[in-house]
Design a protein around this motif. Structure first.
Motif, mmCIF file in Angstrom:
data_model
loop_
_atom_site.group_PDB
_atom_site.id
_atom_site.type_symbol
_atom_site.label_atom_id
_atom_site.label_comp_id
_atom_site.label_asym_id
_atom_site.label_seq_id
_atom_site.Cartn_x
_atom_site.Cartn_y
_atom_site.Cartn_z
ATOM 1 N N SER A 1 -24.450 -56.128 6.625
ATOM 2 C CA SER A 1 -24.391 -57.107 8.516
ATOM 3 C C SER A 1 -25.728 -57.228 7.512
ATOM 4 N N ALA A 2 -25.981 -58.840 8.330
ATOM 5 C CA ALA A 2 -26.897 -60.142 8.687
ATOM 6 C C ALA A 2 -28.415 -59.494 9.252
ATOM 7 N N SER A 3 -29.180 -58.909 8.153
ATOM 8 C CA SER A 3 -30.791 -58.624 8.549
ATOM 9 C C SER A 3 -31.768 -59.122 9.609
ATOM 10 N N ARG A 4 -30.775 -60.347 9.931
ATOM 11 C CA ARG A 4 -31.512 -60.607 11.262
ATOM 12 C C ARG A 4 -30.662 -62.708 11.821
ATOM 13 N N ASN A 5 -30.325 -62.422 12.838
ATOM 14 C CA ASN A 5 -29.766 -64.064 13.860
ATOM 15 C C ASN A 5 -30.411 -64.944 12.338
ATOM 16 N N ALA A 6 -30.569 -66.210 11.979
ATOM 17 C CA ALA A 6 -30.744 -66.887 11.848
ATOM 18 C C ALA A 6 -30.906 -67.933 12.382
ATOM 19 N N VAL A 7 -31.133 -68.594 13.475
ATOM 20 C CA VAL A 7 -31.054 -69.124 14.578
ATOM 21 C C VAL A 7 -31.472 -70.640 14.233
ATOM 22 N N GLU A 8 -32.326 -70.963 12.827
ATOM 23 C CA GLU A 8 -33.150 -72.623 12.174
ATOM 24 C C GLU A 8 -31.387 -72.945 11.816
ATOM 25 N N TRP A 9 -30.453 -72.010 11.446
ATOM 26 C CA TRP A 9 -29.475 -72.350 10.811
ATOM 27 C C TRP A 9 -27.967 -73.075 11.580
ATOM 28 N N ALA A 10 -28.405 -72.405 12.838
ATOM 29 C CA ALA A 10 -27.673 -73.064 13.999
ATOM 30 C C ALA A 10 -28.053 -74.741 14.016
ATOM 31 N N SER A 11 -25.979 -75.343 14.096
ATOM 32 C CA SER A 11 -26.664 -76.700 14.070
ATOM 33 C C SER A 11 -25.371 -77.165 14.782
ATOM 34 N N THR A 12 -25.286 -78.502 15.439
ATOM 35 C CA THR A 12 -25.110 -79.054 16.801
ATOM 36 C C THR A 12 -24.018 -79.941 16.380
ATOM 37 N N ALA A 13 -23.672 -81.573 16.666
ATOM 38 C CA ALA A 13 -22.973 -82.733 16.268
ATOM 39 C C ALA A 13 -24.357 -83.689 16.071
ATOM 40 N N ASP A 14 -25.221 -83.084 16.743
ATOM 41 C CA ASP A 14 -26.512 -83.749 16.071
ATOM 42 C C ASP A 14 -27.422 -82.979 15.299
ATOM 43 N N GLY A 15 -27.739 -82.407 14.986
ATOM 44 C CA GLY A 15 -28.749 -81.318 13.993
ATOM 45 C C GLY A 15 -29.031 -79.899 13.622
ATOM 46 N N ALA A 16 -29.850 -79.445 13.693
ATOM 47 C CA ALA A 16 -30.163 -78.221 13.687
ATOM 48 C C ALA A 16 -31.346 -78.507 15.202
ATOM 49 N N PRO A 17 -31.405 -77.931 16.444
ATOM 50 C CA PRO A 17 -32.158 -78.064 17.279
ATOM 51 C C PRO A 17 -33.354 -76.836 16.497
ATOM 52 N N PHE A 18 -33.252 -76.242 15.823
ATOM 53 C CA PHE A 18 -34.057 -75.175 15.715
ATOM 54 C C PHE A 18 -34.711 -75.263 14.067
ATOM 55 N N GLY A 19 -34.182 -76.635 13.542
ATOM 56 C CA GLY A 19 -34.603 -76.279 12.100
ATOM 57 C C GLY A 19 -35.900 -76.299 11.443
ATOM 58 N N LYS A 20 -37.269 -76.716 12.547
ATOM 59 C CA LYS A 20 -38.612 -76.232 12.393
ATOM 60 C C LYS A 20 -38.779 -74.751 12.937
ATOM 61 N N LEU A 21 -38.346 -74.221 13.219
ATOM 62 C CA LEU A 21 -38.578 -73.188 13.846
ATOM 63 C C LEU A 21 -38.570 -72.200 12.402
ATOM 64 N N LYS A 22 -40.138 -71.458 12.288
ATOM 65 C CA LYS A 22 -39.517 -70.707 11.333
ATOM 66 C C LYS A 22 -39.679 -69.093 11.893
ATOM 67 N N LYS A 23 -39.082 -68.159 11.138
ATOM 68 C CA LYS A 23 -39.166 -66.680 11.243
ATOM 69 C C LYS A 23 -39.667 -66.324 12.078
ATOM 70 N N ASP A 24 -41.111 -65.760 12.022
ATOM 71 C CA ASP A 24 -42.263 -65.582 12.350
ATOM 72 C C ASP A 24 -42.472 -66.355 13.299
ATOM 73 N N ASN A 25 -42.248 -66.837 14.177
ATOM 74 C CA ASN A 25 -42.542 -67.824 15.183
ATOM 75 C C ASN A 25 -42.591 -65.963 16.247
ATOM 76 N N GLU A 26 -43.717 -66.708 16.856
ATOM 77 C CA GLU A 26 -44.428 -65.221 17.591
ATOM 78 C C GLU A 26 -43.962 -65.566 18.843
ATOM 79 N N GLN A 27 -43.120 -66.555 19.182
ATOM 80 C CA GLN A 27 -43.063 -67.053 20.937
ATOM 81 C C GLN A 27 -41.192 -66.400 20.881
ATOM 82 N N MET A 28 -40.720 -66.039 20.056
ATOM 83 C CA MET A 28 -39.267 -65.815 19.937
ATOM 84 C C MET A 28 -39.361 -64.931 19.996
ATOM 85 N N PRO A 29 -39.995 -63.726 20.730
ATOM 86 C CA PRO A 29 -39.476 -62.489 21.077
ATOM 87 C C PRO A 29 -39.861 -62.807 22.821
#
Length: 295
Positions: free
Chosen positions: A238-266
């Motif tokens: 299984s995936a070790s985590r949900n890589a939301v930075e790869w989630a994309s829409t027709a306009d691009g990746a909204p969370f592309g610049k979000l780092k996986k260790d961002n303290e705001q995510m939790p």
């Protein structure tokens, strides 16, 4: 004698002249008094008319405000009732462990399953199925229970209800452009349940239960590195985590610049707050049915 008569006539004429002058002045004063009284009366009538119009306007505003307040109270009561019905039906249908939920877009239009058979606005209805017994040798056909939406019982307990267009069933949009942005084909409709209150007022409500279990969690923590072979094998399944930075829409990746260790995510507690971590507040909207703060 003649001179005396002439003098008496002069005195009488002078007396009459003084009397006529006094009467003329008195008549002028009376006319002025009557004119002033008329002006005062007109001013008072205008003031009374303004006061009457003001009171009439105030009473009409009060009536409209009372009617609006009553409508708002009815709408809030309908919303609370719809919420209670949704929670009760969710506990009844999906509470036992022997239940499975699946979205309506899993209904295939053909044997290959390339396209969904669900109608527009009903793709994201949550369907509840009964699980089969663990001792079953062959996998049985899914036993459908109902859709977790408002509506008539005969309709919501039919799996084909999600395939049919609106038709004669009154529908209302619960998830639209305000939540989805530019995404098309992802809106959610639900049947309207109509009733009648005291006084002939019409009552309508609708509800829908979305399945958070089919969404990826925004704040999924990264797992620790495995230390033995068994843990490594488990981690690779299984995936070790949900890589939301790869989630994309027709306009691009909204969370592309979000780092996986961002303290705001939790700290994100709902989907609306996820917009604070995106490049633009409105860019994550097309991912409404794909990501959630918790899952």
């Amino acid at each position: 004698m003649n001179s005396r008569l002439h003098f008496i006539r002069l005195l009488i004429s002078a007396s009459r002249s003084r009397s006529n002058g006094r009467e003329t002045r008195r008549a002028g004063r009376d006319s002025s008094s009557r004119g002033f009284a008329l002006v005062i009366s007109l001013v008072l009538m205008v003031m009374l008319l303004i006061l009457a119009v003001g009171l009439l306007t105030l009473s009409s505003i009060s009536l409209r405000s009372t009617s609006h307040g009553e409508a708002v109270a009815i709408a809030r009561a309908n919303a609370r009732m719809a919420l209670s019905l949704a929670i009760g039906e969710l506990q009844k249908q999906a509470g036992p462990d022997q239940r499975i939920t699946a979205a309506a877009d899993q209904l295939a239009s053909n044997s290959k399953g390339e396209e969904t058979a669900a109608a527009e606005g009903r793709r994201f209805w949550t369907g509840v199925y009964s699980a089969w017994d663990s001792g079953t040798t062959n996998r049985p056909a899914p036993q459908f229970r109902r859709w977790l939406v408002s509506g008539e019982q005969n309709d919501t307990e039919s799996r084909d209800f999600a395939k049919s267009p609106s038709g004669s069933t009154p529908m209302t949009e619960l998830v639209g452009k305000g939540s989805l942005g530019s995404a098309t084909g992802q809106r959610v409709e639900a049947p309207l349940v109509q009733g009648e209150l005291n006084g002939g007022l019409r009552s309508r409500h609708a509800w829908w239960v979305g399945d958070q279990g089919v969404k990826a969690a925004m704040a999924h923590p990264e797992l620790a590195a495995p230390t033995d072979l068994a843990a490594t094998r488990t981690g690779l399944q299984s995936a070790s985590r949900n890589a939301v930075e790869w989630a994309s829409t027709a306009d691009g990746a909204p969370f592309g610049k979000l780092k996986k260790d961002n303290e705001q995510m939790p700290k994100v507690t709902d989907w609306q707050q996820a917009a604070l971590l995106a490049d633009k507040p409105e860019s994550p909207r097309p991912l409404f049915h794909d990501l959630a703060a918790r899952s």
